[in-house]
Design a protein around this motif. Structure first.
Motif, PDB file in Angstrom:
ATOM      1  N   ASP A 155       0.218  -6.497  -5.809  1.00 55.71           N
ATOM      2  CA  ASP A 155       2.262  -5.153  -6.145  1.00 55.71           C
ATOM      3  C   ASP A 155       2.225  -3.841  -5.346  1.00 55.71           C
ATOM      4  O   ASP A 155       2.826  -3.639  -5.012  1.00 55.71           O
ATOM      5  CB  ASP A 155       2.579  -5.727  -7.481  1.00 55.71           C
ATOM      6  CG  ASP A 155       2.239  -7.474  -7.265  1.00 55.71           C
ATOM      7  OD1 ASP A 155       2.842  -8.213  -7.343  1.00 55.71           O
ATOM      8  OD2 ASP A 155       1.974  -7.401  -8.650  1.00 55.71           O
ATOM      9  N   ALA A 156       1.093  -3.144  -5.041  1.00 53.26           N
ATOM     10  CA  ALA A 156       1.227  -1.333  -5.247  1.00 53.26           C
ATOM     11  C   ALA A 156      -0.018  -1.356  -5.063  1.00 53.26           C
ATOM     12  O   ALA A 156      -1.708  -2.394  -4.988  1.00 53.26           O
ATOM     13  CB  ALA A 156       1.390  -1.297  -5.662  1.00 53.26           C
ATOM     14  N   TYR A 157      -0.612  -0.383  -4.267  1.00 51.18           N
ATOM     15  CA  TYR A 157      -1.397   0.258  -3.691  1.00 51.18           C
ATOM     16  C   TYR A 157      -1.436   1.704  -3.602  1.00 51.18           C
ATOM     17  O   TYR A 157      -0.629   2.284  -2.503  1.00 51.18           O
ATOM     18  CB  TYR A 157      -2.575  -0.503  -2.080  1.00 51.18           C
ATOM     19  CG  TYR A 157      -3.624   0.434  -1.588  1.00 51.18           C
ATOM     20  CD1 TYR A 157      -4.785   1.166  -2.173  1.00 51.18           C
ATOM     21  CD2 TYR A 157      -3.617   0.782  -0.047  1.00 51.18           C
ATOM     22  CE1 TYR A 157      -5.173   1.584  -1.789  1.00 51.18           C
ATOM     23  CE2 TYR A 157      -4.070   1.874   0.270  1.00 51.18           C
ATOM     24  CZ  TYR A 157      -5.643   1.729  -0.637  1.00 51.18           C
ATOM     25  OH  TYR A 157      -6.137   2.539   0.405  1.00 51.18           O
ATOM     26  N   TYR A 158      -2.162   2.450  -3.561  1.00 52.02           N
ATOM     27  CA  TYR A 158      -1.676   4.065  -3.743  1.00 52.02           C
ATOM     28  C   TYR A 158      -3.391   4.814  -3.724  1.00 52.02           C
ATOM     29  O   TYR A 158      -4.218   4.080  -4.307  1.00 52.02           O
ATOM     30  CB  TYR A 158      -1.026   5.097  -4.487  1.00 52.02           C
ATOM     31  CG  TYR A 158      -2.326   4.857  -6.037  1.00 52.02           C
ATOM     32  CD1 TYR A 158      -2.513   3.801  -6.763  1.00 52.02           C
ATOM     33  CD2 TYR A 158      -3.156   6.000  -6.224  1.00 52.02           C
ATOM     34  CE1 TYR A 158      -3.181   3.958  -8.322  1.00 52.02           C
ATOM     35  CE2 TYR A 158      -3.891   6.159  -7.311  1.00 52.02           C
ATOM     36  CZ  TYR A 158      -4.356   4.733  -8.607  1.00 52.02           C
ATOM     37  OH  TYR A 158      -4.722   5.460  -9.329  1.00 52.02           O
ATOM     38  N   HIS A 159      -3.538   5.463  -3.136  1.00 50.21           N
ATOM     39  CA  HIS A 159      -4.281   6.562  -2.577  1.00 50.21           C
ATOM     40  C   HIS A 159      -4.656   8.145  -1.947  1.00 50.21           C
ATOM     41  O   HIS A 159      -2.968   8.008  -1.194  1.00 50.21           O
ATOM     42  CB  HIS A 159      -5.477   5.707  -1.482  1.00 50.21           C
ATOM     43  CG  HIS A 159      -6.505   6.110  -1.182  1.00 50.21           C
ATOM     44  ND1 HIS A 159      -7.797   5.313  -1.008  1.00 50.21           N
ATOM     45  CD2 HIS A 159      -7.831   6.605  -1.399  1.00 50.21           C
ATOM     46  CE1 HIS A 159      -8.602   5.314  -0.628  1.00 50.21           C
ATOM     47  NE2 HIS A 159      -8.916   6.395  -0.638  1.00 50.21           N
ATOM     48  N   ILE A 160      -5.494   9.225  -2.677  1.00 46.32           N
ATOM     49  CA  ILE A 160      -4.999  10.122  -2.363  1.00 46.32           C
ATOM     50  C   ILE A 160      -6.465  10.563  -1.628  1.00 46.32           C
ATOM     51  O   ILE A 160      -7.827  10.148  -1.769  1.00 46.32           O
ATOM     52  CB  ILE A 160      -5.389  11.165  -3.115  1.00 46.32           C
ATOM     53  CG1 ILE A 160      -3.430  10.951  -4.127  1.00 46.32           C
ATOM     54  CG2 ILE A 160      -5.153  12.947  -2.554  1.00 46.32           C
ATOM     55  CD1 ILE A 160      -4.248  11.808  -4.975  1.00 46.32           C
ATOM     56  N   GLY A 161      -6.027  10.781   0.331  1.00 52.36           N
ATOM     57  CA  GLY A 161      -8.365  11.378   0.987  1.00 52.36           C
ATOM     58  C   GLY A 161      -8.674  10.062   1.769  1.00 52.36           C
ATOM     59  O   GLY A 161      -9.394  10.268   2.176  1.00 52.36           O
ATOM     60  N   ILE A 162      -7.484   9.407   2.536  1.00 48.68           N
ATOM     61  CA  ILE A 162      -8.045   8.155   3.430  1.00 48.68           C
ATOM     62  C   ILE A 162      -7.423   9.557   4.360  1.00 48.68           C
ATOM     63  O   ILE A 162      -6.885  10.045   4.785  1.00 48.68           O
ATOM     64  CB  ILE A 162      -7.561   7.044   3.046  1.00 48.68           C
ATOM     65  CG1 ILE A 162      -5.777   6.787   2.497  1.00 48.68           C
ATOM     66  CG2 ILE A 162      -8.076   5.430   1.999  1.00 48.68           C
ATOM     67  CD1 ILE A 162      -5.131   5.970   2.531  1.00 48.68           C
ATOM     68  N   HIS A 163      -7.658   8.273   5.766  1.00 48.19           N
ATOM     69  CA  HIS A 163      -7.260   9.053   7.155  1.00 48.19           C
ATOM     70  C   HIS A 163      -6.394   7.904   7.453  1.00 48.19           C
ATOM     71  O   HIS A 163      -5.824   7.068   7.428  1.00 48.19           O
ATOM     72  CB  HIS A 163      -8.552   9.147   7.784  1.00 48.19           C
ATOM     73  CG  HIS A 163      -9.769   9.574   7.267  1.00 48.19           C
ATOM     74  ND1 HIS A 163      -9.438  11.924   7.052  1.00 48.19           N
ATOM     75  CD2 HIS A 163     -10.810  10.179   6.496  1.00 48.19           C
ATOM     76  CE1 HIS A 163     -10.285  12.318   6.432  1.00 48.19           C
ATOM     77  NE2 HIS A 163     -10.921  11.573   6.354  1.00 48.19           N
ATOM     78  N   CYS A 164      -5.719   8.800   9.113  1.00 51.78           N
ATOM     79  CA  CYS A 164      -3.908   7.656   9.865  1.00 51.78           C
ATOM     80  C   CYS A 164      -5.196   6.252  10.028  1.00 51.78           C
ATOM     81  O   CYS A 164      -4.097   5.812  10.024  1.00 51.78           O
ATOM     82  CB  CYS A 164      -4.396   9.019  10.751  1.00 51.78           C
ATOM     83  SG  CYS A 164      -5.630   9.835  11.999  1.00 51.78           S
ATOM     84  N   TRP A 165      -6.385   6.821  10.514  1.00 52.27           N
ATOM     85  CA  TRP A 165      -7.267   4.729  10.714  1.00 52.27           C
ATOM     86  C   TRP A 165      -6.904   4.282  10.129  1.00 52.27           C
ATOM     87  O   TRP A 165      -7.144   2.883  10.613  1.00 52.27           O
ATOM     88  CB  TRP A 165      -7.990   4.971  11.762  1.00 52.27           C
ATOM     89  CG  TRP A 165      -9.418   6.080  11.068  1.00 52.27           C
ATOM     90  CD1 TRP A 165     -10.263   5.758  10.116  1.00 52.27           C
ATOM     91  CD2 TRP A 165      -9.763   8.243  11.491  1.00 52.27           C
ATOM     92  NE1 TRP A 165     -10.869   7.281   9.375  1.00 52.27           N
ATOM     93  CE2 TRP A 165     -10.616   8.298   9.942  1.00 52.27           C
ATOM     94  CE3 TRP A 165      -8.918   8.357  12.299  1.00 52.27           C
ATOM     95  CZ2 TRP A 165     -11.256   9.865  10.140  1.00 52.27           C
ATOM     96  CZ3 TRP A 165      -9.660  10.031  12.061  1.00 52.27           C
ATOM     97  CH2 TRP A 165     -10.459  10.457  11.248  1.00 52.27           C
ATOM     98  N   ASP A 166      -7.397   4.590   8.580  1.00 51.49           N
ATOM     99  CA  ASP A 166      -7.518   3.888   7.658  1.00 51.49           C
ATOM    100  C   ASP A 166      -5.923   2.789   7.362  1.00 51.49           C
ATOM    101  O   ASP A 166      -5.507   2.119   7.094  1.00 51.49           O
ATOM    102  CB  ASP A 166      -7.810   4.413   6.213  1.00 51.49           C
ATOM    103  CG  ASP A 166      -9.144   5.256   6.169  1.00 51.49           C
ATOM    104  OD1 ASP A 166     -10.140   3.961   6.855  1.00 51.49           O
ATOM    105  OD2 ASP A 166      -9.121   5.264   5.826  1.00 51.49           O
ATOM    106  N   MET A 167      -4.664   4.039   7.788  1.00 56.67           N
ATOM    107  CA  MET A 167      -3.607   3.842   7.319  1.00 56.67           C
ATOM    108  C   MET A 167      -2.313   3.105   7.823  1.00 56.67           C
ATOM    109  O   MET A 167      -1.678   2.184   8.122  1.00 56.67           O
ATOM    110  CB  MET A 167      -3.110   5.288   6.572  1.00 56.67           C
ATOM    111  CG  MET A 167      -3.920   5.689   5.272  1.00 56.67           C
ATOM    112  SD  MET A 167      -2.809   6.727   4.900  1.00 56.67           S
ATOM    113  CE  MET A 167      -2.457   8.282   6.642  1.00 56.67           C
ATOM    114  N   ALA A 168      -2.640   3.573   9.951  1.00 50.68           N
ATOM    115  CA  ALA A 168      -1.309   2.944  10.766  1.00 50.68           C
ATOM    116  C   ALA A 168      -1.568   1.390  11.083  1.00 50.68           C
ATOM    117  O   ALA A 168      -0.037   1.392  10.835  1.00 50.68           O
ATOM    118  CB  ALA A 168      -1.347   3.620  11.872  1.00 50.68           C
ATOM    119  N   GLY A 169      -2.823   1.120  10.907  1.00 50.93           N
ATOM    120  CA  GLY A 169      -2.341  -0.761  11.397  1.00 50.93           C
ATOM    121  C   GLY A 169      -1.566  -1.381   9.970  1.00 50.93           C
ATOM    122  O   GLY A 169      -0.625  -2.051  10.379  1.00 50.93           O
TER     123      GLY A 169
END
Ligand code: IPD
Ligand code: CA
Length: 278
Positions: free
Chosen positions: A209-223
């Protein structure tokens, strides 16, 4: 009206399938592990070879496009998002999983124009699940429409986050305290599958139902950002403001209520930006 980016998306899916095959084959061989910034920041020849495969295949067709790839940035390429059509690539998201043969390993590619994500794909290649999303046209897994759970009650939610070791003790303590705060709400549970892109897709298809993260990168998130948004999910900054793909932090959720509650519980620690030194 014809979709100007559909051809790019078709190529993206085709290249990601090829990349996934290379990764699956590499899992059958010995895996030599190298360290990047720390003993827990791993890279292999497969990460580098797959990124080369993806970028060269796309460049051959679209030579004027821009690229931000994890391993190219590690090798000194700039990490700056412009208005030019840009492919943001993580060739192997979940390298630690890959090294241990833990089965959540993905190819993640987001495509932006004028800094907006136009489409995204995440290929969870061991599971053979191809998640795709084109802006305004919905999200799919292996061609079947997917949507978030719609859960609004955080006490009935399953929450994803990741817990990599942070060298700075203050950051590490904050990361652990955040997990404690979320668990104490309470929630049904916290899980760490080990690939940020897969985490976003698990929210997109209602398995979490949710995912949160501090410290990942644009390539982990964009897709994954495209996939979860098109599946009806909410994506926001960890503090509750608008999501920024270069900010290295995010919350995705099945509903605004859950995302906002996580933003309220989490104490933020500084993590810099992907475009900070560019
Ligand atoms: C990692 C994964 C992992 C997250 C790390 C990322 P990589 O990506 O997404 O879930 O905890 O912060 O770096 O390095 O395997 O591409
Ligand atoms: Ca990677």
């Amino acid at each position: 009206m014809t979709d100007p980016w559909q051809e790019c998306m078709d190529l993206c899916v085709e290249v990601a399938h090829r990349a996934g095959k290379v990764i699956r084959e590499a899992l059958q061989e010995d895996i030599a592990v190298m360290e990047k910034s720390s003993p827990v920041d791993l890279v292999t020849k497969t990460d580098q070879a797959v990124e080369q495969l993806i970028i060269s295949s796309i460049k051959a067709k679209y030579p004027s496009h821009s690229f931000i790839g994890e391993e190219s940035v590690a090798a000194g390429e700039p990490s700056i998002l412009t208005d030019n059509p840009t492919w943001i690539i993580d060739p192997v998201d979940g390298t630690t999983n890959f090294v241990h043969r833990f089965p959540f390993v993905s190819v993640s590619i987001g495509f932006t124009v004028n800094k907006e994500v136009e489409f995204g794909i995440v290929y969870s290649c061991v599971e053979d699940k191809m998640y795709t999303a084109r802006r305004g046209k919905g999200a799919f897994c292996n061609g079947q429409p997917i949507k978030v759970s719609g859960q609004e009650d955080i006490t009935k939610s399953l929450v994803l986050t990741e817990m990599g070791f942070k060298k700075d003790p203050v950051h590490f303590d904050t990361l652990m305290a955040n997990i404690r705060s979320i668990l104490s709400i309470p929630v049904h549970g916290i899980r760490s599958p080990g690939s940020a892109a897969v985490n976003m897709c698990l929210v997109a298809c209602g398995s979490a139902d949710a995912y949160y993260h501090i410290g990942i990168h644009c390539w982990d998130m964009a897709g994954g950002a495209a996939v979860v948004t098109e599946a009806g999910g909410v994506i926001m900054d960890i503090s509750g403001g608008p999501f920024d793909v270069m900010s290295r932090r995010l919350i995705v959720a099945s509903s605004k209520a859950i995302a906002e509650r996580i933003a309220k519980e989490v104490t933020v620690f500084p993590c810099g930006r992907d475009d900070a030194d560019s």
